[in-house]
Design a protein around this motif. Structure first.
Motif, PDB file in Angstrom:
ATOM      1  N   LYS A 258      -1.158 -24.671  15.935  1.00 55.12           N
ATOM      2  CA  LYS A 258      -2.669 -24.867  16.032  1.00 55.12           C
ATOM      3  C   LYS A 258      -3.027 -25.047  17.688  1.00 55.12           C
ATOM      4  O   LYS A 258      -4.196 -25.334  17.694  1.00 55.12           O
ATOM      5  CB  LYS A 258      -2.906 -26.141  15.514  1.00 55.12           C
ATOM      6  N   PRO A 275       1.954 -10.845  17.128  1.00 56.83           N
ATOM      7  CA  PRO A 275       2.736 -10.813  15.757  1.00 56.83           C
ATOM      8  C   PRO A 275       1.790 -11.623  14.668  1.00 56.83           C
ATOM      9  O   PRO A 275       1.283 -12.821  15.140  1.00 56.83           O
ATOM     10  CB  PRO A 275       4.084 -11.354  15.903  1.00 56.83           C
ATOM     11  N   ALA A 276       1.626 -11.086  13.677  1.00 61.71           N
ATOM     12  CA  ALA A 276       0.741 -11.695  12.811  1.00 61.71           C
ATOM     13  C   ALA A 276       1.126 -13.172  12.114  1.00 61.71           C
ATOM     14  O   ALA A 276       0.401 -14.179  12.196  1.00 61.71           O
ATOM     15  CB  ALA A 276       0.583 -11.018  11.488  1.00 61.71           C
ATOM     16  N   LEU A 279      -0.379 -16.137  14.162  1.00 59.56           N
ATOM     17  CA  LEU A 279      -1.690 -16.399  13.420  1.00 59.56           C
ATOM     18  C   LEU A 279      -1.637 -17.277  12.287  1.00 59.56           C
ATOM     19  O   LEU A 279      -2.329 -18.150  12.042  1.00 59.56           O
ATOM     20  CB  LEU A 279      -2.587 -15.261  13.246  1.00 59.56           C
ATOM     21  N   ILE A 280      -0.928 -16.557  11.143  1.00 53.45           N
ATOM     22  CA  ILE A 280      -0.714 -17.124  10.015  1.00 53.45           C
ATOM     23  C   ILE A 280       0.179 -18.388   9.867  1.00 53.45           C
ATOM     24  O   ILE A 280      -0.519 -19.643   9.385  1.00 53.45           O
ATOM     25  CB  ILE A 280      -0.188 -16.178   8.865  1.00 53.45           C
ATOM     26  N   PHE A 281       1.190 -18.424  10.305  1.00 55.79           N
ATOM     27  CA  PHE A 281       1.846 -19.634  10.075  1.00 55.79           C
ATOM     28  C   PHE A 281       1.920 -20.649  11.178  1.00 55.79           C
ATOM     29  O   PHE A 281       2.137 -21.616  10.872  1.00 55.79           O
ATOM     30  CB  PHE A 281       3.423 -18.876   9.805  1.00 55.79           C
ATOM     31  N   ASP A 283      -0.849 -20.755  13.270  1.00 48.96           N
ATOM     32  CA  ASP A 283      -2.059 -21.057  13.326  1.00 48.96           C
ATOM     33  C   ASP A 283      -2.405 -21.120  15.098  1.00 48.96           C
ATOM     34  O   ASP A 283      -3.325 -22.073  15.503  1.00 48.96           O
ATOM     35  CB  ASP A 283      -2.570 -22.422  12.563  1.00 48.96           C
ATOM     36  N   ILE A 284      -1.992 -20.359  15.818  1.00 44.90           N
ATOM     37  CA  ILE A 284      -2.128 -20.121  17.191  1.00 44.90           C
ATOM     38  C   ILE A 284      -3.607 -19.493  17.229  1.00 44.90           C
ATOM     39  O   ILE A 284      -3.571 -18.474  16.626  1.00 44.90           O
ATOM     40  CB  ILE A 284      -1.160 -19.238  18.045  1.00 44.90           C
ATOM     41  N   ARG A 285      -4.641 -19.859  17.922  1.00 38.02           N
ATOM     42  CA  ARG A 285      -5.887 -19.298  18.163  1.00 38.02           C
ATOM     43  C   ARG A 285      -5.795 -18.567  19.222  1.00 38.02           C
ATOM     44  O   ARG A 285      -5.816 -18.925  20.241  1.00 38.02           O
ATOM     45  CB  ARG A 285      -6.868 -20.490  18.113  1.00 38.02           C
TER      46      ARG A 285
END
Lengths: 375, 375
Positions: A258, A275-276, A279-281, A283-285
């Protein structure tokens, strides 16, 4: 003007290669009296108000230090200028300067460590100082409250102007810093300089890229903080990878879930490769920051609140302003009235600036310079 | 259980390749009475409460439709089960079901178009329906208020389960959709299907990648909306580029400044390649979404509020639930008490499930199946 820096973007503007173009105006050459088309260079700086129109309310007072509100609205490489109050913003009230002047003889203990703030100090905070301040203030999810474990910020380009501000302001906010710098011969010297400013960890980009394969002690130290989830903000001025390696992404890998990863520069001119799963796991913005846009969107009192806080840090010797090489104002034969009470009546004025002429058809002339009088 | 889907992740769990492992328990084989180690498959579904412990307050009532609160806490491929109230969450109150049952004979006009909600309808909204709902609700910066111009969402994988929910929920929220699908032989057919669900624009990935070089009419239509700043949200389940092309980034290029670009899947298994200028100058925010994490972080009333709204859309025929192939419950010789009032006293029970046995040492056996009794 009390102080006006020469920024790379100012030079670009003089060269005619900057996206924001100034509109040429007519001026009178100080020596020959010849009429010339051109504009006055310089986009930021600190000026002191010497006279104001009586119709203006107490928003800006005589003695206040002011800066141009919009980049390009005022050529700051001039000694005096007229400006509409809407084009100015107060950077430091007159009263504050008086307090500063008194503090040297003050008996208050804290005054002993305080320094007087100079116009030079404030002439550059509007860009790099404010960029660092905002990124640390607006994107840090959790702040240290004295009870928690240390919270870390990781940044690259740490020895750049904004990077140095980040180190010092983070320290003042109670945050620790991990500072990534490019490999260089004088690494130990750079490291020592940054540590003197308050850097907690300084690591070479190559150590970060080598990562788990051939970990350095510093890498292992950073990794341990990462595993504990203590690295809460990433600040990136490099953009994407170093050559073909994704050094800037190694930095993102270290972040706690996060966290924000804020890009404010792109020195490498390479895109970020993300890497996706980050973002998904995790939750880096991944977001950007551009201080010019921040000024457009935020009300002036919020600018002033920030500058006041930066000014306080400078006065308390907690923030060392960006170093600069001073250039004295050039002496010309026909200097205009430069006394402390210049003629500012009506629209006639005889003051001095540096003119970057354009031909009358508006095409640029990049080399010629003239000193001029407003008229 | 009233309905329990078979999801790919359930199969992975049975195969022993899913990161979340279930703990094997001891069961009795329904036919032989043999004791077996294993677990009951299935992670989501809708059950109706038939009996509750008197000590439980009015949080969950007999007749309520409930779902397992945590994935994996309850094997949903079973006819009856005991569960702690903390492991369940109400997906639809008993009263609502009564209203539904009455509505068929109701004289209220709106009831004519309403459909009865089935357990099957709700058995899958917890994942794909909720993913679509949340992305549209939480990351859309500006919503249509009837006065503004149309606001658009651009998504790829538009013909996927979540993509179809996005189309329908966006429509209900007053948003228009631009739907990117991979090139395929039956493109016109796919396009017609998506338009039937409410898609406004359907465009092939190749048209987007070809972009300005050989623009299709649809591309020019999307570009015109982009130039007007009307594309306010990007939804990405592809991850990075299509093969070596950055198709998903062509989508980000279309977004208005300050839009979110939300990644919830990574079908291409390629990282996103993001120019720093998208971050700094366009202020596009690249973020991820994972509904499992959302459930962990948000309070149950917020889940229920969302499901209620999704249920309303289904009832009003505005949302077509994910299509499914029904599989009937297998008939076994020694079926347990499956009447409407099963024996649920104390800890003894004789009900039926599907057991996926493991050997006693915990290693997996992927093929064997047994029907079993709880005991």
């Amino acid at each position: 003007m009390l102080a006006a820096p020469i920024n790379p973007s100012d030079i670009n503007q003089v060269e005619g290669v900057y996206p924001i173009k100034k509109k040429p105006q007519e001026y009178v050459d100080a020596d020959s009296g010849e009429k010339l088309m051109g504009y006055i260079g310089g986009n930021e700086g600190v000026a002191q108000v010497v006279k104001i129109d009586s119709a203006i309310k107490d928003e800006i007072k005589v003695g206040d230090w002011v800066a141009p509100r919009y980049p390009g609205s005022l050529g700051t490489w001039s000694e005096y200028a007229y400006a509409d109050v809407e084009d100015l913003v107060r950077i430091r009230p007159a009263e504050t300067n008086e307090i500063d002047n008194k503090s040297e003889s003050s008996t208050i203990a804290s005054a002993k460590t305080a320094k007087m703030i100079t116009p030079e100090d404030l002439s550059t905070v509007k860009v790099n100082g404010s960029t660092a301040y905002r990124m640390l203030s607006d994107f840090m999810q959790a702040k240290k409250d004295g009870k928690q474990e240390d919270q870390y910020v990781i940044q690259n380009g740490a020895n750049g102007s904004a990077g140095q501000y980040v180190i010092q302001i983070a320290k003042e906010l109670g945050l620790k810093t991990i500072n990534v710098v490019r490999d260089r011969e004088n690494f130990e010297e750079t490291k020592a300089q940054l540590c003197k400013l308050g850097a907690d960890i300084v690591i070479k980009d190559s150590e970060l890229v080598a990562g788990n394969k051939s970990p350095s002690d510093t890498y292992l130290q950073v990794l341990a903080l990462s595993k504990k989830g203590l690295i809460k903000l990433g600040i990136n001025c490099v953009g994407g990878g170093i050559k073909n390696k994704t050094g800037s992404i190694e930095m993102a890998k270290m972040l706690a879930n996060k966290s924000y990863y804020v890009t404010y520069g792109a020195m490498s001119k390479l895109p970020l490769v993300i890497p996706a799963s980050f973002l998904i796991f995790k939750d880096i913005r991944f977001v950007g920051f551009w201080v010019s846009q921040w000024y457009v969107e935020q009300p002036v009192p919020k600018w002033q609140e920030m500058w006041q806080d930066l000014g306080r840090m400078i006065a308390e010797n907690k923030l060392k302003p960006q170093p600069m090489n001073p250039i004295a104002w050039p002496t010309v034969s026909t200097t205009a009235n430069t006394s402390s009470s210049p003629q500012t009546e009506n629209t006639k004025q005889s003051i001095m600036g540096i003119l970057f002429p354009t031909s009358v058809d508006g095409t640029k002339k990049t080399t010629a310079k003239n000193y001029f009088k407003f008229y």
